[in-house]
Design a protein around this motif. Structure first.
Motif, mmCIF file in Angstrom:
data_model
loop_
_atom_site.group_PDB
_atom_site.id
_atom_site.type_symbol
_atom_site.label_atom_id
_atom_site.label_comp_id
_atom_site.label_asym_id
_atom_site.label_seq_id
_atom_site.Cartn_x
_atom_site.Cartn_y
_atom_site.Cartn_z
ATOM 1 N N ALA A 94 -5.847 0.203 -14.101
ATOM 2 C CA ALA A 94 -6.277 0.674 -12.780
ATOM 3 C C ALA A 94 -7.551 -0.050 -12.339
ATOM 4 O O ALA A 94 -7.687 -0.435 -11.160
ATOM 5 C CB ALA A 94 -6.507 2.177 -12.808
ATOM 6 N N GLN A 95 -8.485 -0.269 -13.256
ATOM 7 C CA GLN A 95 -9.704 -1.008 -12.909
ATOM 8 C C GLN A 95 -9.385 -2.459 -12.558
ATOM 9 O O GLN A 95 -9.953 -3.018 -11.613
ATOM 10 C CB GLN A 95 -10.686 -0.961 -14.081
ATOM 11 N N LEU A 144 -8.058 1.645 -1.710
ATOM 12 C CA LEU A 144 -7.052 1.416 -2.742
ATOM 13 C C LEU A 144 -6.371 2.712 -3.142
ATOM 14 O O LEU A 144 -7.021 3.708 -3.469
ATOM 15 C CB LEU A 144 -7.694 0.783 -3.979
ATOM 16 N N GLU A 145 -5.059 2.701 -3.094
ATOM 17 C CA GLU A 145 -4.238 3.771 -3.652
ATOM 18 C C GLU A 145 -3.224 3.129 -4.583
ATOM 19 O O GLU A 145 -2.698 2.047 -4.294
ATOM 20 C CB GLU A 145 -3.511 4.546 -2.563
ATOM 21 N N LEU A 146 -2.934 3.794 -5.690
ATOM 22 C CA LEU A 146 -2.005 3.261 -6.669
ATOM 23 C C LEU A 146 -0.716 4.075 -6.695
ATOM 24 O O LEU A 146 -0.753 5.311 -6.608
ATOM 25 C CB LEU A 146 -2.635 3.263 -8.068
ATOM 26 N N TRP A 171 -7.538 -6.059 -5.965
ATOM 27 C CA TRP A 171 -7.440 -5.560 -4.586
ATOM 28 C C TRP A 171 -8.617 -6.043 -3.743
ATOM 29 O O TRP A 171 -8.443 -6.557 -2.629
ATOM 30 C CB TRP A 171 -7.386 -4.029 -4.635
ATOM 31 N N GLN A 172 -9.815 -5.921 -4.282
ATOM 32 C CA GLN A 172 -11.002 -6.352 -3.541
ATOM 33 C C GLN A 172 -11.079 -7.873 -3.440
ATOM 34 O O GLN A 172 -11.489 -8.409 -2.399
ATOM 35 C CB GLN A 172 -12.248 -5.804 -4.218
ATOM 36 N N GLY A 211 -8.048 -2.645 -9.152
ATOM 37 C CA GLY A 211 -9.109 -2.514 -8.165
ATOM 38 C C GLY A 211 -9.861 -3.819 -7.948
ATOM 39 O O GLY A 211 -10.184 -4.177 -6.804
ATOM 40 N N HIS A 268 0.838 -1.195 0.000
ATOM 41 C CA HIS A 268 0.000 0.000 0.000
ATOM 42 C C HIS A 268 0.875 1.249 0.000
ATOM 43 O O HIS A 268 1.658 1.436 0.930
ATOM 44 C CB HIS A 268 -0.922 0.010 1.220
ATOM 45 N N GLY A 282 -12.313 -1.657 -1.184
ATOM 46 C CA GLY A 282 -12.040 -0.931 -2.416
ATOM 47 C C GLY A 282 -11.797 0.547 -2.206
ATOM 48 O O GLY A 282 -11.037 1.169 -2.964
ATOM 49 N N SER A 283 -12.416 1.119 -1.201
ATOM 50 C CA SER A 283 -12.255 2.558 -0.948
ATOM 51 C C SER A 283 -10.861 2.904 -0.444
ATOM 52 O O SER A 283 -10.465 4.078 -0.456
ATOM 53 C CB SER A 283 -13.306 3.038 0.056
#
Length: 321
Positions: A252-253, A269-271, A259-260, A256, A203, A266-267
């Motif tokens: 990016a999608q 998530l930072e890239l 990640w989930q 996400g 992260h 999901g909220s």
């Protein structure tokens, strides 16, 4: 009953193809790979070892078969393409040359050459139809060029020797079968690479480039079904097909979704954006109309379910402390 040789059958897509063939009583399966296949494959198939660049090995593997699915190649993620450009060009061309030559000599009924979406790395038409190959500039990457060269080998064998063929181009394969490379991100494909990072709780989550690049993820089971369907279909003779799902997503999608699927909110998530590579395809979205029309084939695995399955597979084999 027909006998089919699967070169590179111990690989990720190869294993899925072999599993698909073993489920069909119309086929006897022979596998040739320099790696030792898993126990289930050794029990269900005739297995040949050796280096298929050697003409004698290629002929022995091909002899007695009616069909060949040629998958053997150096593959991998975007970093691998840039790390080993000479090696993969040399090896992939030598493998295809020897296997195609053996297919001609052994009078194979149909050679199915597994190419790559990377032949379209400089595509300008979207969704990209198979016919765009005639206008699309040649790939800049050594990997893409090696796969395009394999298509030229295949068509040349037909033009000069009458070898019947089918060309399949998988797009963005994912699913059980490929483990991430923990020491060097980008050596494996994006999905297992991102799964490993997300399972480790990285992260922000690191991706290559802006994340606006698009991909069309296709489950290996769908790819395997498409390959076998194309090989067996009379309408597939001397044709090329994009073997792909149809949903275009940004990197990016995709990050996400992974990640989930790894159990994170999901909220949160930072890239983090790592520098990309010289060749990083910005858009990859194929037309699948031809496969639907001529073969009656389309991808069926739900993307979220497929990613969840892949997360479980990676976690079981490469647990994160």
């Amino acid at each position: 009953m027909s006998r089919v040789l699967v070169t590179g059958g111990a690989g990720t897509i190869g294993s899925a193809v072999v599993r698909r063939l073993l489920g069909d009583p119309a086929w006897e399966v022979r596998v040739c790979d320099h790696r030792r296949p898993p126990a289930w494959m050794r029990e269900g198939c005739e297995v040949h070892g050796g280096d298929l660049r050697d003409g004698a090995v290629a002929h022995a593997a091909t002899s007695g078969c009616s069909h060949v699915i040629h998958l053997a190649a150096i593959v991998g993620g975007i970093a691998n393409f840039h790390k080993l450009p000479f090696t993969l060009t040399e090896v992939n061309n030598a493998l295809t040359g020897a296997v195609v030559h053996a297919a001609i000599d052994e009078r194979i009924e149909r050679l199915l050459y597994v190419s790559s979406s990377m032949v379209f790395e400089r595509a300008s038409e979207f969704p990209t139809p198979e016919s765009h190959l005639l206008e699309c500039p040649a790939p800049r990457s050594a990997y893409g060029f090696s796969k395009l060269a394999g298509e030229v080998y295949t068509r040349a064998a037909h033009d000069q020797h009458g070898l019947r063929y089918t060309i399949c181009r998988p797009f963005n394969a994912y699913g059980p079968g490929e483990l991430p490379d923990r020491d060097e991100p980008g050596i494996a494909h994006a999905v297992p690479d991102l799964i490993a990072k997300a399972l480790a709780g990285q992260h922000p989550l690191e991706i290559f480039g802006s994340g606006e690049q698009t991909r069309t993820l296709t489950h290996v089971d769908d790819i395997a079904d498409g390959i076998v369907t194309a090989m067996a279909a009379p309408a597939g003779e001397n044709e090329d097909f994009n073997i792909s799902a149809s949903q275009e997503l940004s990197v990016a999608q995709i990050a996400g979704l992974i990640w989930q699927a790894c159990g994170h909110d999901g909220s949160e998530l930072e890239l983090a954006h790592l520098p990309s590579f010289e060749v990083d395809v910005q858009r990859r979205w194929p037309s699948v109309e031809k496969a639907q029309r001529l073969l009656g084939w389309e991808a069926r695995v739900d993307l979220r379910a497929g990613i969840a399955e892949t997360v479980d597979w990676v976690q079981a084999r490469a647990p994160v402390a």
